[in-house]
Write an enzyme that holds these catalytic residues in place. Structure first.
Site, PDB file in Angstrom:
ATOM      1  N   HIS A 101      13.691  61.653  51.489  1.00  0.00           N
ATOM      2  CA  HIS A 101      14.298  60.325  51.634  1.00  0.00           C
ATOM      3  C   HIS A 101      14.966  60.179  52.986  1.00  0.00           C
ATOM      4  CE1 HIS A 101      17.254  63.062  49.835  1.00  0.00           C
ATOM      5  NE2 HIS A 101      18.191  62.367  50.490  1.00  0.00           N
ATOM      6  N   HIS A 103      18.144  58.123  54.692  1.00  0.00           N
ATOM      7  CA  HIS A 103      19.336  57.292  54.507  1.00  0.00           C
ATOM      8  C   HIS A 103      19.335  56.209  55.587  1.00  0.00           C
ATOM      9  CE1 HIS A 103      21.723  60.282  52.021  1.00  0.00           C
ATOM     10  NE2 HIS A 103      20.831  61.082  52.553  1.00  0.00           N
TER      11      HIS A 103
HETATM   12  P1  AMP Z   1      20.901  64.058  50.403  1.00  0.00           P
HETATM   13  O1  AMP Z   1      22.233  64.738  50.179  1.00  0.00           O
HETATM   14  O2  AMP Z   1      20.553  63.777  51.843  1.00  0.00           O
HETATM   15  O3  AMP Z   1      19.805  64.781  49.662  1.00  0.00           O
HETATM   16  O4  AMP Z   1      21.053  62.613  49.777  1.00  0.00           O
HETATM   17  C1  AMP Z   1      21.003  62.344  48.409  1.00  0.00           C
HETATM   18  C2  AMP Z   1      21.639  61.009  48.203  1.00  0.00           C
HETATM   19  O5  AMP Z   1      21.210  60.498  46.953  1.00  0.00           O
HETATM   20  C3  AMP Z   1      23.174  61.028  48.169  1.00  0.00           C
HETATM   21  O6  AMP Z   1      23.689  60.174  49.176  1.00  0.00           O
HETATM   22  C4  AMP Z   1      23.499  60.524  46.761  1.00  0.00           C
HETATM   23  O7  AMP Z   1      24.643  59.714  46.732  1.00  0.00           O
HETATM   24  C5  AMP Z   1      22.252  59.755  46.399  1.00  0.00           C
HETATM   25  N1  AMP Z   1      21.967  59.664  44.975  1.00  0.00           N
HETATM   26  C6  AMP Z   1      21.927  60.678  44.069  1.00  0.00           C
HETATM   27  N2  AMP Z   1      21.585  60.212  42.857  1.00  0.00           N
HETATM   28  C7  AMP Z   1      21.397  58.871  43.005  1.00  0.00           C
HETATM   29  C8  AMP Z   1      21.032  57.811  42.111  1.00  0.00           C
HETATM   30  N3  AMP Z   1      20.794  58.050  40.808  1.00  0.00           N
HETATM   31  N4  AMP Z   1      20.929  56.558  42.612  1.00  0.00           N
HETATM   32  C9  AMP Z   1      21.182  56.318  43.913  1.00  0.00           C
HETATM   33  N5  AMP Z   1      21.518  57.262  44.807  1.00  0.00           N
HETATM   34  C10 AMP Z   1      21.630  58.521  44.365  1.00  0.00           C
END
Ligand code: AMP
Ligand code: ZN
Length: 137
Positions: A101, A103
């Protein structure tokens, strides 16, 4: 295609709710549940891949294009002064969800985010040594 244990795959199937803000043939984008700033969204490929090094190149391109689309909207519609695109590849790089993903983080002049490192002059020999390793083959 899909990993039943992956939270983002479960968002894609509709089993986990999410606030979707953009979609196309290869990607969807939804709001991050723990936003760094107002409008923080995540763009993911529809096909599961754990990280940057495993994602299909066309999916990667589609995610990049979708990220640009959302960055433009953050500026036009949310009044963002700038945007950070962030990808974490691997736990050591802060990755916590292992479905690739990007951001899309709208930035505002007065927001509280700060660079996670202190910029300073590097050791030229060390920079050159690392460059030599990177440039190989
Ligand atoms: P990373 O730490 O770069 O892997 O980013 C994962 C992101 O996913 C974090 O910013 C979380 O807040 C977000 N996240 C985790 N679960 C969910 C969810 N169910 N819906 C939306 N965002 C999520
Ligand atoms: Zn997944």
């Amino acid at each position: 295609m899909s990993d039943p244990n992956c939270i983002f795959c479960n968002i894609l199937t509709g089993d986990v709710p999410a606030t979707v803000v953009d979609e196309d043939d290869r990607t969807i984008a939804f709001m991050d549940i723990a936003p760094a700033t107002r409008g923080h969204a995540l763009v993911i490929p529809r096909v599961h891949a754990p990280d940057l090094l495993s994602v299909d190149s066309e999916d990667l391109a589609a995610v990049a294009i979708a990220s640009k689309r959302l960055a433009a909207r953050a500026k036009e519609r949310l009044g963002a002064d700038g945007v950070n695109l962030l990808n974490s590849c691997g736990a050591a790089a802060w990755q916590t969800v292992f479905h690739f993903h990007v951001h899309v983080i709208p930035r505002y002049r007065d927001d509280p985010l700060r660079l996670p490192w202190v910029p300073g002059a590097g050791d030229p020999d060390e920079i050159a040594a690392a460059a030599q390793e990177l440039a190989r083959g």
